[in-house]
Design an enzyme around this catalytic site. Sequence first.
Site, PDB file in Angstrom:
ATOM      1  N   GLY A  34       0.742  -1.170   0.023  1.00 27.28           N
ATOM      2  CA  GLY A  34       0.068  -0.007  -0.034  1.00 27.28           C
ATOM      3  C   GLY A  34       0.897   1.369  -0.098  1.00 27.28           C
ATOM      4  O   GLY A  34       1.930   1.373  -0.707  1.00 27.28           O
ATOM      5  N   ASP A  36       2.761   2.559   2.337  1.00 32.89           N
ATOM      6  CA  ASP A  36       3.964   2.393   3.014  1.00 32.89           C
ATOM      7  C   ASP A  36       5.164   1.905   1.833  1.00 32.89           C
ATOM      8  O   ASP A  36       6.066   2.595   1.731  1.00 32.89           O
ATOM      9  CB  ASP A  36       3.827   1.035   4.068  1.00 32.89           C
ATOM     10  CG  ASP A  36       5.194   0.943   4.815  1.00 32.89           C
ATOM     11  OD1 ASP A  36       6.043   1.905   4.855  1.00 32.89           O
ATOM     12  OD2 ASP A  36       5.265   0.103   5.358  1.00 32.89           O
ATOM     13  N   THR A 124      -7.246   1.942   6.625  1.00 25.41           N
ATOM     14  CA  THR A 124      -8.376   1.466   6.002  1.00 25.41           C
ATOM     15  C   THR A 124      -8.144   0.403   4.707  1.00 25.41           C
ATOM     16  O   THR A 124      -8.880  -0.044   3.977  1.00 25.41           O
ATOM     17  CB  THR A 124      -8.992   2.754   5.193  1.00 25.41           C
ATOM     18  OG1 THR A 124      -8.100   3.245   4.427  1.00 25.41           O
ATOM     19  CG2 THR A 124      -9.467   3.639   6.272  1.00 25.41           C
TER      20      THR A 124
END
Length: 174
Positions: A34, A36, A124
């Site tokens: 994601g 990161d 999320t």
Amino acid sequence: MTINRIELVQGDITKVKADAIVNAANTSLLGGGGVDGAIHRAGGKAILEECIKIRNRQGSCKTGEAVMTTAGDLPAKYVIHTVGPVYNDGKHGEDELLTSAYLNSLKLATENHVTTLAFPNISTGIYHFPKEKAAAIAIKTVKDYLADHFIVRQVIFVCFDDENYGIYKKLLKY
């Protein structure tokens, strides 16, 4: 779109020009999926090298905490890495931990005289925090903090996907 000191944009946080961007990190600080992974890839090895130094000094970054590194090759000056909670059933302090992730990022920004700060949608994605609930926590935490603190002049919520953007747009009443 801007409401006072809060701005909402849809796009890629690695392209945002701000003093600091927030990374939805994992406890290892070594990059992941994601946002990161995207921040580590776009920022280059300088970010990872500083994350390793932080790990060597303090161990992992606990859920709800935040640490700061250079932004490497990103247009920002710094990356604030915070660890949001994995959402189970909402009965294990997930709301409080998500609030802490936003609050500790804001405090770290203030301590380092960051005036513009960009947040992704923390927890999320693969951590499965309900998006509407996460957005409400993020917005409330930021608004409450900005009401009493003035070093951080602008917070930018950066939503990568249409769903989160629509939720923030509705909650911010754009």
